[in-house]
Design a protein around this motif. Structure first.
Motif, PDB file in Angstrom:
ATOM      1  N   ALA A 139       0.831  -1.171  -0.172  1.00 12.09           N
ATOM      2  CA  ALA A 139       0.050  -0.184   0.061  1.00 12.09           C
ATOM      3  C   ALA A 139       0.842   1.223  -0.059  1.00 12.09           C
ATOM      4  CB  ALA A 139      -1.077  -0.111   1.195  1.00 12.09           C
ATOM      5  N   ALA A 140       0.456   2.205   0.472  1.00  6.10           N
ATOM      6  CA  ALA A 140       1.050   3.536   0.463  1.00  6.10           C
ATOM      7  C   ALA A 140       2.291   3.796   1.080  1.00  6.10           C
ATOM      8  CB  ALA A 140       0.167   4.683   0.818  1.00  6.10           C
ATOM      9  N   GLY A 141       2.375   2.850   2.291  1.00  4.58           N
ATOM     10  CA  GLY A 141       3.415   2.567   3.084  1.00  4.58           C
ATOM     11  C   GLY A 141       3.477   3.485   4.473  1.00  4.58           C
ATOM     12  N   PRO A 142       3.977   3.584   5.222  1.00  2.00           N
ATOM     13  CA  PRO A 142       5.465   2.764   5.254  1.00  2.00           C
ATOM     14  C   PRO A 142       5.469   1.244   5.344  1.00  2.00           C
ATOM     15  CG  PRO A 142       5.221   3.959   7.659  1.00  2.00           C
ATOM     16  CD  PRO A 142       3.967   4.292   6.438  1.00  2.00           C
ATOM     17  N   PHE A 143       4.246   0.924   5.850  1.00  2.00           N
ATOM     18  CA  PHE A 143       4.421  -0.635   6.109  1.00  2.00           C
ATOM     19  C   PHE A 143       3.601  -1.283   4.682  1.00  2.00           C
ATOM     20  CE2 PHE A 143       5.434   1.070  10.521  1.00  2.00           C
ATOM     21  CZ  PHE A 143       6.475   0.338  10.655  1.00  2.00           C
ATOM     22  N   PHE A 144       3.278  -2.468   4.946  1.00  2.00           N
ATOM     23  CA  PHE A 144       2.690  -3.242   3.689  1.00  2.00           C
ATOM     24  C   PHE A 144       1.256  -2.817   3.653  1.00  2.00           C
ATOM     25  CE2 PHE A 144       0.141  -7.015   2.183  1.00  2.00           C
ATOM     26  CZ  PHE A 144       0.546  -7.145   1.207  1.00  2.00           C
ATOM     27  N   GLY A 145       0.651  -2.683   4.879  1.00  2.00           N
ATOM     28  CA  GLY A 145      -0.792  -2.298   4.912  1.00  2.00           C
ATOM     29  C   GLY A 145      -0.973  -0.740   5.232  1.00  2.00           C
ATOM     30  N   GLY A 146      -0.069  -0.144   5.442  1.00  2.00           N
ATOM     31  CA  GLY A 146      -0.161   1.327   5.480  1.00  2.00           C
ATOM     32  C   GLY A 146       0.708   1.904   6.867  1.00  2.00           C
ATOM     33  N   GLU A 147      -0.082   2.500   7.775  1.00  2.00           N
ATOM     34  CA  GLU A 147       0.553   3.085   8.904  1.00  2.00           C
ATOM     35  C   GLU A 147       1.087   2.007   9.927  1.00  2.00           C
ATOM     36  OE1 GLU A 147       1.591   6.403   9.442  1.00  2.00           O
ATOM     37  OE2 GLU A 147       0.649   6.729   7.278  1.00  2.00           O
ATOM     38  N   LYS A 148       0.643   1.008  10.006  1.00  2.00           N
ATOM     39  CA  LYS A 148       0.871   0.001  11.279  1.00  2.00           C
ATOM     40  C   LYS A 148       1.493  -1.121  10.741  1.00  2.00           C
ATOM     41  CE  LYS A 148      -2.195  -2.217  14.623  1.00  2.00           C
ATOM     42  NZ  LYS A 148      -1.388  -3.480  14.615  1.00  2.00           N
ATOM     43  N   ILE A 149       2.644  -1.605  11.657  1.00  2.00           N
ATOM     44  CA  ILE A 149       3.197  -2.782  11.499  1.00  2.00           C
ATOM     45  C   ILE A 149       2.428  -4.006  11.783  1.00  2.00           C
ATOM     46  CG2 ILE A 149       4.070  -2.890  13.823  1.00  2.00           C
ATOM     47  CD1 ILE A 149       6.908  -3.541  12.704  1.00  2.00           C
ATOM     48  N   HIS A 150       2.591  -4.955  11.020  1.00  3.75           N
ATOM     49  CA  HIS A 150       1.916  -6.438  11.056  1.00  3.75           C
ATOM     50  C   HIS A 150       2.992  -7.463  10.954  1.00  3.75           C
ATOM     51  CE1 HIS A 150      -1.488  -3.829   9.945  1.00  3.75           C
ATOM     52  NE2 HIS A 150      -2.387  -4.485  10.749  1.00  3.75           N
ATOM     53  N   VAL A 151       2.523  -8.891  11.193  1.00  5.40           N
ATOM     54  CA  VAL A 151       3.788  -9.525  10.925  1.00  5.40           C
ATOM     55  C   VAL A 151       3.959  -9.881   9.379  1.00  5.40           C
ATOM     56  CG1 VAL A 151       2.909 -11.142  13.002  1.00  5.40           C
ATOM     57  CG2 VAL A 151       1.875 -11.378  10.752  1.00  5.40           C
ATOM     58  N   VAL A 152       3.296  -9.419   8.645  1.00  6.18           N
ATOM     59  CA  VAL A 152       3.692  -9.256   7.193  1.00  6.18           C
ATOM     60  C   VAL A 152       5.116  -8.591   7.201  1.00  6.18           C
ATOM     61  CG1 VAL A 152       2.286  -7.722   6.245  1.00  6.18           C
ATOM     62  CG2 VAL A 152       2.985  -9.447   4.689  1.00  6.18           C
ATOM     63  N   ASP A 153       5.176  -7.754   7.816  1.00 10.90           N
ATOM     64  CA  ASP A 153       6.283  -6.721   7.625  1.00 10.90           C
ATOM     65  C   ASP A 153       7.499  -7.315   8.086  1.00 10.90           C
ATOM     66  OD1 ASP A 153       4.538  -4.090   6.417  1.00 10.90           O
ATOM     67  OD2 ASP A 153       3.775  -4.440   8.431  1.00 10.90           O
ATOM     68  N   LEU A 154       7.565  -7.986   9.149  1.00 12.91           N
ATOM     69  CA  LEU A 154       8.542  -8.675   9.794  1.00 12.91           C
ATOM     70  C   LEU A 154       9.172  -9.685   8.415  1.00 12.91           C
ATOM     71  CD1 LEU A 154       7.091  -9.151  13.197  1.00 12.91           C
ATOM     72  CD2 LEU A 154       8.573  -7.383  12.318  1.00 12.91           C
ATOM     73  N   LYS A 155       8.225 -10.287   7.917  1.00 14.72           N
ATOM     74  CA  LYS A 155       8.680 -11.378   7.043  1.00 14.72           C
ATOM     75  C   LYS A 155       9.430 -10.500   5.746  1.00 14.72           C
ATOM     76  CE  LYS A 155       7.203 -15.598   5.484  1.00 14.72           C
ATOM     77  NZ  LYS A 155       7.579 -16.886   6.213  1.00 14.72           N
ATOM     78  N   ILE A 156       8.875  -9.481   5.447  1.00 14.34           N
ATOM     79  CA  ILE A 156       9.386  -8.473   4.215  1.00 14.34           C
ATOM     80  C   ILE A 156      10.823  -8.232   4.630  1.00 14.34           C
ATOM     81  CG2 ILE A 156       9.045  -6.584   2.771  1.00 14.34           C
ATOM     82  CD1 ILE A 156       6.005  -6.938   2.869  1.00 14.34           C
ATOM     83  N   TYR A 157      10.720  -7.766   5.986  1.00 15.93           N
ATOM     84  CA  TYR A 157      12.098  -7.158   6.450  1.00 15.93           C
ATOM     85  C   TYR A 157      13.321  -8.127   6.380  1.00 15.93           C
ATOM     86  CZ  TYR A 157      15.464  -5.677  10.053  1.00 15.93           C
ATOM     87  OH  TYR A 157      16.744  -5.330  10.755  1.00 15.93           O
ATOM     88  N   MET A 158      12.890  -9.470   6.895  1.00  7.17           N
ATOM     89  CA  MET A 158      13.844 -10.451   6.714  1.00  7.17           C
ATOM     90  C   MET A 158      14.283 -10.997   5.454  1.00  7.17           C
ATOM     91  SD  MET A 158      14.593 -10.832   9.765  1.00  7.17           S
ATOM     92  CE  MET A 158      15.827 -12.090   9.489  1.00  7.17           C
ATOM     93  N   ALA A 159      13.307 -10.912   4.488  1.00  9.26           N
ATOM     94  CA  ALA A 159      13.549 -11.321   3.068  1.00  9.26           C
ATOM     95  C   ALA A 159      14.643 -10.221   2.327  1.00  9.26           C
ATOM     96  CB  ALA A 159      12.324 -11.360   2.316  1.00  9.26           C
ATOM     97  N   VAL A 160      14.217  -8.819   2.613  1.00  9.41           N
ATOM     98  CA  VAL A 160      14.927  -7.808   2.077  1.00  9.41           C
ATOM     99  C   VAL A 160      16.389  -7.957   2.734  1.00  9.41           C
ATOM    100  CG1 VAL A 160      15.332  -5.241   1.456  1.00  9.41           C
ATOM    101  CG2 VAL A 160      13.016  -6.756   1.174  1.00  9.41           C
ATOM    102  N   ARG A 161      16.556  -7.979   4.093  1.00  5.55           N
ATOM    103  CA  ARG A 161      17.771  -7.860   4.612  1.00  5.55           C
ATOM    104  C   ARG A 161      18.831  -8.969   4.317  1.00  5.55           C
ATOM    105  NH1 ARG A 161      18.321  -8.766  11.397  1.00  5.55           N
ATOM    106  NH2 ARG A 161      18.745 -10.665  10.484  1.00  5.55           N
ATOM    107  N   TRP A 162      18.017 -10.154   3.739  1.00  5.04           N
ATOM    108  CA  TRP A 162      19.004 -11.291   3.371  1.00  5.04           C
ATOM    109  C   TRP A 162      19.922 -10.788   2.286  1.00  5.04           C
ATOM    110  CZ3 TRP A 162      16.286 -16.203   0.717  1.00  5.04           C
ATOM    111  CH2 TRP A 162      16.982 -17.071   0.574  1.00  5.04           C
ATOM    112  N   PHE A 163      19.404  -9.971   1.636  1.00  8.09           N
ATOM    113  CA  PHE A 163      20.212  -9.577   0.265  1.00  8.09           C
ATOM    114  C   PHE A 163      20.792  -8.040   0.589  1.00  8.09           C
ATOM    115  CE2 PHE A 163      16.682 -12.173  -1.257  1.00  8.09           C
ATOM    116  CZ  PHE A 163      17.629 -13.331  -1.790  1.00  8.09           C
ATOM    117  N   ASN A 164      20.341  -7.194   1.271  1.00  8.17           N
ATOM    118  CA  ASN A 164      20.940  -6.161   1.539  1.00  8.17           C
ATOM    119  C   ASN A 164      22.187  -6.033   1.925  1.00  8.17           C
ATOM    120  OD1 ASN A 164      18.988  -4.225   0.653  1.00  8.17           O
ATOM    121  ND2 ASN A 164      18.142  -3.437   2.444  1.00  8.17           N
TER     122      ASN A 164
END
Ligand SMILES: N[C@@H](CCC(=O)N[C@@H](CS)C(=O)NCC(=O)O)C(=O)O
Length: 202
Positions: A139-164
């Motif tokens: 969505a518009a961000g900053p998190f997957f669903g908008g303003e609030k952090i959810h468990v999906v964001d932790l999963k995205i974080y770990m995936a991006v961090r793997w390569f970053n």
């Protein structure tokens, strides 16, 4: 057992780390059980599906598969949408991260020449396609669903961090640099107070 127990390998990575982060962000006091590689073969068949992470809750059967664990934590602690359609949208993205792992992880077990060829092929095709799909679902961000952090964001974080970190040979650290929403979710999770306090602990 009077505390939840999260069992995973002794490394701050992947499916186990995202479950640890979820428990920590949720404010759950849990036993962080870290399995040494040498001890794993004797444990494997005792686990529900022969893999980790596993979550044990007092009075409940052991639970496995990272997305099932994350959704349960999220539902109990306000880190997963209540709306069932939005929840399914989040679960779709969580599966998208699992698809990434299922495609990249086999290269970890390859010899050098085969690994180089396989990863260069991923850089040329699968990884940009994966990032494009992720990007159009955020969505518009900053998190997957908008303003609030959810468990999906932790999963995205770990995936991006793997390569970053630039530690995956033959895959540039900048592989996701052209996807601002994806990087935005990573950065928002990295900077979240709950995540910072997890990594600040001694
Ligand atoms: N679908 C499972 C996959 C679990 C998985 O493959 N875990 C890896 C570590 S990230 C593992 O346990 N590897 C050791 C093994 O399979 O023996 C999940 O999402 O948790």
């Amino acid at each position: 057992m009077n505390k939840p127990k999260l069992i995973y390998f002794d490394a701050p990575v992947s499916r186990g780390e995202e479950c640890r982060l979820a428990l920590h962000v949720a404010g759950v006091d849990f036993d962080d059980v870290r399995v040494k590689s040498a001890d794993w073969p004797a444990m494997k068949e005792q686990m529900p599906y022969g893999s980790l992470p596993v979550l044990e809750l007092p009075g409940s059967p052991a639970l496995a598969h990272s997305n099932a664990i994350l959704v349960l934590i999220g539902r109990r602690h306000g880190l997963h949408p209540v709306d069932d359609v939005e929840a399914a949208r989040h679960e779709g993205m969580m599966q998208h991260v699992e698809d990434l792992r299922a495609t990249v992880s086999p290269t970890l077990r390859m010899g050098d020449a085969e690994k180089k060829a396989a990863r260069e092929a991923l850089v040329g095709g699968f990884l940009p396609a994966w990032a494009r799909a992720a990007e159009r679902n955020i969505a518009a961000g900053p998190f997957f669903g908008g303003e609030k952090i959810h468990v999906v964001d932790l999963k995205i974080y770990m995936a991006v961090r793997w390569f970053n970190g630039g530690k995956v040979d033959h895959i540039p650290a900048t592989i996701f640099a052209d996807y601002p929403k994806l990087i935005g979710v990573h950065d928002a999770v990295r900077d979240h107070a709950g995540i910072r306090s997890w990594y600040a602990r001694s």
